[in-house]
Design an enzyme around this catalytic site. Structure first.
Site, PDB file in Angstrom:
ATOM      1  N   GLU A  70       1.074  -0.833  15.284  1.00 52.58           N
ATOM      2  CA  GLU A  70       1.531   0.525  15.559  1.00 52.58           C
ATOM      3  C   GLU A  70       0.680   1.043  16.709  1.00 52.58           C
ATOM      4  O   GLU A  70      -0.536   0.798  16.752  1.00 52.58           O
ATOM      5  CB  GLU A  70       1.380   1.421  14.335  1.00 52.58           C
ATOM      6  CG  GLU A  70       2.206   0.980  13.134  1.00 52.58           C
ATOM      7  CD  GLU A  70       3.687   0.908  13.405  1.00 52.58           C
ATOM      8  OE1 GLU A  70       4.174   1.667  14.278  1.00 52.58           O
ATOM      9  OE2 GLU A  70       4.384   0.098  12.760  1.00 52.58           O
ATOM     10  N   ASP A 108       5.688  -3.476   7.766  1.00 55.43           N
ATOM     11  CA  ASP A 108       6.600  -4.092   8.725  1.00 55.43           C
ATOM     12  C   ASP A 108       6.339  -5.593   8.856  1.00 55.43           C
ATOM     13  O   ASP A 108       7.267  -6.380   9.037  1.00 55.43           O
ATOM     14  CB  ASP A 108       6.468  -3.415  10.088  1.00 55.43           C
ATOM     15  CG  ASP A 108       7.101  -2.020  10.095  1.00 55.43           C
ATOM     16  OD1 ASP A 108       7.540  -1.576   9.019  1.00 55.43           O
ATOM     17  OD2 ASP A 108       7.140  -1.390  11.166  1.00 55.43           O
ATOM     18  N   ASP A 165       2.125  -7.153  12.967  1.00 52.69           N
ATOM     19  CA  ASP A 165       2.793  -5.994  13.558  1.00 52.69           C
ATOM     20  C   ASP A 165       1.732  -4.986  13.989  1.00 52.69           C
ATOM     21  O   ASP A 165       0.670  -4.882  13.358  1.00 52.69           O
ATOM     22  CB  ASP A 165       3.748  -5.341  12.557  1.00 52.69           C
ATOM     23  CG  ASP A 165       4.471  -4.149  13.158  1.00 52.69           C
ATOM     24  OD1 ASP A 165       5.386  -4.360  13.966  1.00 52.69           O
ATOM     25  OD2 ASP A 165       4.109  -3.004  12.826  1.00 52.69           O
ATOM     26  N   HIS A 221       7.521   1.609   9.591  1.00 54.86           N
ATOM     27  CA  HIS A 221       6.668   1.912  10.739  1.00 54.86           C
ATOM     28  C   HIS A 221       5.197   2.005  10.370  1.00 54.86           C
ATOM     29  O   HIS A 221       4.439   2.723  11.006  1.00 54.86           O
ATOM     30  CB  HIS A 221       7.132   3.169  11.466  1.00 54.86           C
ATOM     31  CG  HIS A 221       8.582   3.145  11.816  1.00 54.86           C
ATOM     32  ND1 HIS A 221       9.140   2.154  12.585  1.00 54.86           N
ATOM     33  CD2 HIS A 221       9.606   3.954  11.450  1.00 54.86           C
ATOM     34  CE1 HIS A 221      10.432   2.366  12.699  1.00 54.86           C
ATOM     35  NE2 HIS A 221      10.741   3.446  12.019  1.00 54.86           N
TER      36      HIS A 221
END
Length: 576
Positions: free
Chosen positions: A28, A172, A26, A167
């Site tokens: 960000e 995540d 994942d 988040h």
């Protein structure tokens, strides 16, 4: 003649899922475009045979400031990434970590776009790893009955993930691991046992679908509405199509993967069709029939009567009240809203700009009561104690009516100023809440003002080009479709228009912004009017929206909800 048996190769058999190494990752980021935004964190978990065999996680220096509202959403600040490496230094390690594995991400196209962009910038070939998208797989496997959406947080709760998405990249990724395992368990019962089958998963028609194919026989190739009915003639599911035959036949093929609809097909005993003159008529008929019969397998548009409105009451000292019915009582209404919570958000946004009283008692110049805390805070003029006269209070009422019907600038400016102040004080969570309340208000006001532009017109006749060279003609009265017809190619329009108007439904408008039809029906008409090639034949009145209405501010709101990771909720995106 004897034929020698040949054993298939491993490539032909596929790679068993228990032997596949998955790297679930994942990202960000500072926004949603790999060309314009940067990565702030990457987290990855390597799993094989259901067991975690490695983790990879690091913050990343994006090379520029992180937008304040991104910090609110992720908790990642400029100070946290100050000493972090740029992604150009992280990328080689991640590619080595993922070597030989299948890459998994929730909404993989988003994450992979950043990885591929970084590879191109750094001179690396794009990853050739097999890609598995858990969001796409969930949409294929799960039904609306099981989950209202396929967001990561929703799926993590459904599959009882031990990690709650927050988040942050590694958290995540861990939640996505649990979702992946849950989805693999689901498809395993459907005969999916290899990576190749997982990536190309598609259900085959059920025996019931194959047995019921005869229900599509005799369905015409025309626009209209179709109704799946049970043995008692009760409507199970209602839909519409520009080609009834093709659409109904699709319910009996592998392209129909929704388990809820497959279940419906197993119960259905007949398909009734209603041929319509135009595609718009079919769309409107579908809405009306779903709203009146409420078929149990339809999930959309079944309860138009549940709409919620924000009402500026008609009394000596009006207030904003949440109601479920529009009455002919001289009050001003804003809506419809999808829920009481949304209406309350819009009301709170308006209260920020307008010092209307928030108490619920009915007041007059003769009725007195003690003022509440809002008066002491300067948020209310305390008409309850007689500090504010009816004439003075009427200024706030006029401002509220203006904000609901014509000009949203006062509410927008007040909330924007408050958000700036909260952001300066680093109270980002409060600023995000205010932003979302403002978004609800602006979107609803813009929608209502657009609806009213049409519902105020007693009659409109418009036409659009048909596929055969003719014209589809519609009569619209107070936002309601009153008649639909087709004019053949080369025909003179006047007799067709006159006949259609003469036979159109008589529409008597009721109160409120949507006086003759549901908001959804009027929106269907507006979408058709906005479509290419539509020509106005007759308009009784003026078709316009307020020059300073909410529509001009809506684009700023929508830009605020663009550019972040698709599995992040809309509530956390910034206003720019």
């Amino acid at each position: 003649m004897a034929v020698d048996a040949v054993q298939g190769t491993l490539d032909e058999l596929g790679t068993p899922l228990r032997e596949v190494t998955f790297v679930v990752f994942d990202l960000e980021t500072t926004g949603g475009s790999a060309a314009e935004h940067a990565i702030t964190e990457i987290g990855a978990v390597k799993v094989r045979g259901g067991e975690v065999v490695g983790e990879f996680a690091t913050l990343v220096d994006p090379g520029g400031p992180i937008p304040p509202f991104i910090s609110v959403l992720t908790g990642i600040t400029d100070a946290m990434v100050l000493a972090a490496p740029p992604f150009s230094q992280v990328l080689p390690s991640f590619l080595e970590f993922a070597k030989g594995a299948a890459l998994v991400a929730h909404n993989a196209p988003f994450d992979m776009s950043f990885i591929r962009a970084a590879c191109a910038t750094g001179g690396y070939p794009p990853p050739a790893n097999p890609i598995v998208d858990t969001a796409d797989l969930a949409r294929r496997v799960l039904t609306r009955d099981e989950t209202p959406n396929c967001k990561l947080g929703t799926l993590a709760r459904l599959f009882r993930s031990t990690t709650e998405p927050c988040h942050r990249a590694l958290a995540d990724a861990k939640a996505t691991v649990d979702v992946l395992h849950g989805l693999i368990a689901r498809v395993g019962s459907l005969g999916v046992h290899t990576l190749e089958e997982l990536r190309s998963f598609a259900r085959t028609p059920t025996p019931e679908q194959q047995r019921k194919r005869h229900l599509a026989e005799g369905v015409p190739s025309a626009p209209g509405v179709y109704v799946f009915e049970d043995t008692r003639g009760e409507a199970l599911y209602i839909g519409k199509s520009s080609n009834l035959r093709n659409r109904v036949r699709s319910y009996f093929t592998a392209s129909e993967t929704r388990s809820r609809i497959r279940e419906m097909v197993g119960i259905a005993e007949r398909v009734r069709t209603i041929v319509c003159a135009t595609g718009l008529e079919a769309e409107i008929r579908e809405l009306r029939m779903i709203g009146s019969t409420k078929p149990r397998y339809n999930k959309r548009s079944r309860f138009p009567e549940r709409a919620v409105w924000l009402k500026l009451t008609n009394e000596p000292f009006p207030r904003l009240s949440i109601v479920r019915e529009v009455k002919d009582d001289g009050a001003t209404y804003l809506g419809p809203f999808g829920s009481s919570r949304a209406a309350d958000d819009a009301r709170t946004a308006m209260h920020e700009a307008l010092p209307l009283r928030q108490c619920t008692e009915r007041l007059s110049s003769r009725i007195r009561r003690s003022a509440c805390t809002l008066a002491e805070l300067g948020r209310c003029g305390a008409p309850c104690e007689g500090r504010e006269s009816e004439d003075a209070y009427a200024r706030h009422v006029r401002g509220a009516k203006k904000a609901m019907e014509h000009d949203s600038e006062a509410v927008f400016s007040a909330l924007e100023a408050r958000m700036r102040r909260l952001s300066t004080e680093q109270r980002y969570e409060e600023a995000a809440v205010d932003r979302d309340r403002l978004a609800v208000y602006i979107r609803t006001a813009a929608r209502m003002q657009r609806l009213r532009s049409l519902t105020a017109i007693s009659q409109m006749v418009a036409a659009s080009p048909a596929f055969d060279g003719g014209w589809d003609i519609h009569v619209i009265r107070y936002g309601r479709l009153a008649a639909a017809g087709v004019m053949p190619r080369g025909a003179h329009p006047t007799p067709y228009v006159d006949a259609l108007v003469a036979t159109a439904e008589t529409v008597t408008p009721g109160p409120g912004p949507t006086p003759a039809a549901s908001a959804e029906e009027t929106e269907c008409v507006l979408r058709w009017l906005d479509s290419p090639g539509v020509r106005l034949v007759q308009v009784d009145g003026t078709w316009s929206v307020p020059a300073y209405g909410a529509g001009r501010l809506r684009d700023r709101i929508e830009r605020a909800y663009q550019g972040l990771h698709p599995h992040q909720p809309r509530e956390g995106r910034p206003l720019r």
